[in-house]
Design a protein around this motif. Structure first.
Motif, short mmCIF file in Angstrom:
data_model
loop_
_atom_site.label_atom_id
_atom_site.label_comp_id
_atom_site.label_asym_id
_atom_site.label_seq_id
_atom_site.Cartn_x
_atom_site.Cartn_y
_atom_site.Cartn_z
N ILE A 381 0.82 -1.21 0.00
CA ILE A 381 0.00 0.00 0.00
C ILE A 381 0.85 1.26 0.00
N ASN A 382 1.75 1.41 0.96
CA ASN A 382 2.61 2.59 1.01
C ASN A 382 3.59 2.62 -0.16
N ALA A 383 4.07 1.44 -0.57
CA ALA A 383 5.00 1.38 -1.70
C ALA A 383 4.35 1.93 -2.96
N LEU A 384 3.07 1.59 -3.17
CA LEU A 384 2.38 2.09 -4.35
C LEU A 384 2.27 3.61 -4.32
N ARG A 385 2.01 4.16 -3.14
CA ARG A 385 1.93 5.63 -3.02
C ARG A 385 3.27 6.27 -3.40
N TRP A 386 4.36 5.70 -2.92
CA TRP A 386 5.68 6.26 -3.22
C TRP A 386 6.06 6.10 -4.68
N LEU A 387 5.45 5.15 -5.37
CA LEU A 387 5.75 4.93 -6.78
C LEU A 387 5.07 5.94 -7.70
N MET A 388 4.03 6.60 -7.24
CA MET A 388 3.22 7.43 -8.12
C MET A 388 3.95 8.63 -8.73
N PRO A 389 4.79 9.37 -7.98
CA PRO A 389 5.54 10.44 -8.66
C PRO A 389 6.41 9.91 -9.79
N GLY A 390 7.02 8.75 -9.56
CA GLY A 390 7.82 8.14 -10.61
C GLY A 390 6.99 7.74 -11.81
N MET A 391 5.74 7.34 -11.59
CA MET A 391 4.89 6.97 -12.71
C MET A 391 4.64 8.15 -13.63
N ILE A 392 4.41 9.33 -13.06
CA ILE A 392 4.21 10.52 -13.89
C ILE A 392 5.46 10.80 -14.72
N CYS A 393 6.61 10.77 -14.07
CA CYS A 393 7.87 11.04 -14.78
C CYS A 393 8.11 10.02 -15.89
N LEU A 394 7.83 8.76 -15.62
CA LEU A 394 8.03 7.72 -16.63
C LEU A 394 7.11 7.93 -17.82
N CYS A 395 5.85 8.27 -17.56
CA CYS A 395 4.88 8.48 -18.65
C CYS A 395 5.32 9.62 -19.57
N VAL A 396 5.83 10.69 -19.01
CA VAL A 396 6.25 11.83 -19.82
C VAL A 396 7.58 11.55 -20.52
N SER A 397 8.39 10.67 -19.93
CA SER A 397 9.68 10.35 -20.53
C SER A 397 9.54 9.55 -21.82
N PHE A 398 8.54 8.70 -21.93
CA PHE A 398 8.39 7.85 -23.11
C PHE A 398 8.35 8.65 -24.42
#
Length: 549
Positions: A381-398
């Motif tokens: 649960i907490n790990a998923l929350r911490w992953l979310m900023p990285g998800m935005i960065c990854l999506c824009v990086s593609f």
């Protein structure tokens, strides 16, 4: 099939990717519920071997073929585009066979010595043929994408996803439901979860074969004649050299990207084995299995949800590549800036609210998706929350990476990803001993933030255009309002005794309404904020294609 512009092509690809990802979720979520944390550790260890090999041999292919095909098509060299396709098929089919053999032969040593997980060896062996089928499929997808025809890619993705769900779940469930009959064919003491993981991963191999077969059928039934045009042909040797010079850096970049999975596998299992971790585990999980249980939960649950949105926005890179290549070849600065803003804003508009909403509702989402794996979901649960900023960065990086390749800077993503991998490794080693699996999630977000920042700097410098900041600020503000409203709504509904499905549905709807209203109030739509002023663009001497035959 008609040529599509960037918007139409991207919509086609994103819709198909969303459908394929839905099929992937229909595969991965029941699979996780069947295998549990330890079984998913076997599955994920096999993928950790497969993905770097697959990335090196496959990932850069569609981009390289699409870029060269787009160049030839823009110059009216239709016969040359067909020769590019044939040359790529011959060259990379051989690479696929080599990759499959390497994966098969190294499966057991890798799982024993690198992953400390010998039970994963059968699964690693079962996925080996997927490398070859992936190479064939990537070449065909790149050819049609370079012609701005995204339908073949879209339908092949759907075929792949459907076969994976049907074959993978059937095979895995059959093994789990008939353990005594299946284990007769394996050495005494074999874990049935290891056999089931191998059966499930065989479905992935069959799905890649299904996608390759789809293109065979397309070739059989596509009897249209190519239009007349420039008769000049590049030599096969030059085509092979240019394909390799474009695909190899991209493939190595993808290998570095997949190193994050290897880094997680090694550091999460290793650090938790050495330093320990206070988590609640089911009674049937032995003490020596706890590190594998935690890693399997993180890889099978948190990272599965994390990858849902990036797999869709990744299609923006495919959709934008032909348009950016054409603008770059023609020296059209206005078109280049317009396509750049369209791709980056579209990725942000999709990723930012999804990340904020998933962070706000992470507990409800995981327990809803994995109802039979409550202990594994709690770990994440907490790990998923911490992953979310990285998800935005990854999506824009593609899309940024695809645009760097389109302007002839195929090696730039490689250098950027190597730096990101170093950040990821250092972050894991520093944070996991203190924060457990949450430390791996934090370092993932830091890694992708560093990657995005570097990619923006390099692209702006090399393209000569500017990126407007104001529309992104509006998108992120609206996304924050989306997450806040979803969280407050969920808390209110829980106090009223509402069930989890109702909480998720109403909270998601509330977040979507607030997000849309905030975008309208700030004028922060992608269409409303496309820049019109452009800087200078470096001239690309496309006439070099006509020389050196």
């Amino acid at each position: 099939m008609k040529k599509q512009n960037f918007i139409k092509g991207s919509i086609i690809l994103m819709a198909s990717a969303a459908a394929a990802k839905l099929l992937g979720a229909l595969f991965k979520i029941p699979l996780t519920n069947m295998l549990g944390g330890v079984g998913m550790s076997y599955f994920s260890c096999a993928y950790s071997l497969f993905m770097p090999v697959y990335a090196l041999t496959v990932t850069g292919l569609s981009t390289a073929v699409a870029r060269m095909t787009a160049q030839s098509t823009a110059l009216g060299m239709y016969e040359n585009a067909a020769r590019i396709r044939r040359t790529a098929l011959l060259l990379f089919s051989a690479a696929g066979i080599a990759g499959s053999l390497f994966t098969f032969l190294t499966a057991k040593p890798f799982c024993i010595y690198a992953a400390d997980c010998p039970e994963a060896a059968p699964a690693a062996a079962m996925i080996a043929p997927a490398v070859f089928f992936g190479c064939v499929t990537a070449v065909e997808r790149g050819y049609y994408e370079g012609r701005s025809n995204m339908y073949p890619t879209a339908f092949s993705q759907l075929t792949e996803g459907a076969v994976k769900v049907i074959a993978g779940l059937f095979l895995c469930s059959y093994v789990m439901e008939n353990p005594q009959q299946i284990l007769r064919y394996f050495p005494q003491g074999t874990d049935i979860r290891a056999v089931a993981a191998a059966a499930g991963i065989l479905g992935v191999t069959l799905s890649s074969a299904g996608a390759a077969l789809f293109f065979v059928l397309v070739r059989i039934f596509d009897s249209r004649q190519r239009p007349e045009g420039e008769k000049h042909l590049m030599s096969r040797r030059r085509i092979a050299a240019e394909l390799t010079s474009t695909a190899l850096p991209t493939g190595i970049s993808a290998v570095v990207t997949n190193l994050t999975a290897l880094i997680d596998m090694g550091t999460v299992i290793g650090c938790i084995s050495y330093f320990g971790c206070n988590v609640n585990v089911p009674e049937d999980v032995a003490v020596n299995e706890i590190p594998h249980f935690i890693y399997g939960s993180f890889a099978g649950i948190a990272l599965t949800v994390f990858n849902l949105v990036p797999s869709v926005t990744n299609m923006l890179g495919k959709g934008i590549l032909p348009s950016v290549t054409e603008a770059w070849e023609n020296g059209d600065a206005a078109a280049l800036k317009k396509r750049t803003m369209q791709a980056l804003l579209t990725a942000a508009v999709i990723a930012a609210p999804a990340a904020c909403g998933m962070a706000a509702l992470s507990g409800d989402i995981l327990h809803f998706l994995f109802p039979k794996q409550n202990a594994e979901a709690e770990v994440c649960i907490n790990a998923l929350r911490w992953l979310m900023p990285g998800m935005i960065c990854l999506c824009v990086s593609f899309p940024l990476f695809s645009m760097l390749q389109a302007i002839g800077k195929a090696s730039a993503p490689l250098k950027i990803m190597i730096g990101g991998a170093v950040v990821k490794l250092a972050g894991n080693l520093l944070l996991i001993p203190f924060a457990g699996v949450d430390g791996a999630a934090i370092s993932t977000s830091v890694c992708y933030f560093a990657i995005l920042a570097a990619a923006i700097v390099v692209y702006v410098r090399e393209s000569g255009i500017t990126i407007d900041i104001k529309p992104f600020a509006a998108v992120f503000y609206s996304a924050a309002m989306c997450g806040a409203s979803a969280f407050l709504t969920s808390e209110l509904l829980r106090t009223q005794g509402m069930g989890r499905l109702m909480v998720l549905s109403v909270s998601t709807a509330a977040g979507a309404v607030v997000y849309t209203a905030a975008l309208i109030a700030t004028g922060g739509t992608a269409a409303g904020y496309l820049g019109i002023s452009c800087g200078k663009i470096k001239t690309c001497p496309h006439e070099k294609m006509r020389t050196g035959v």
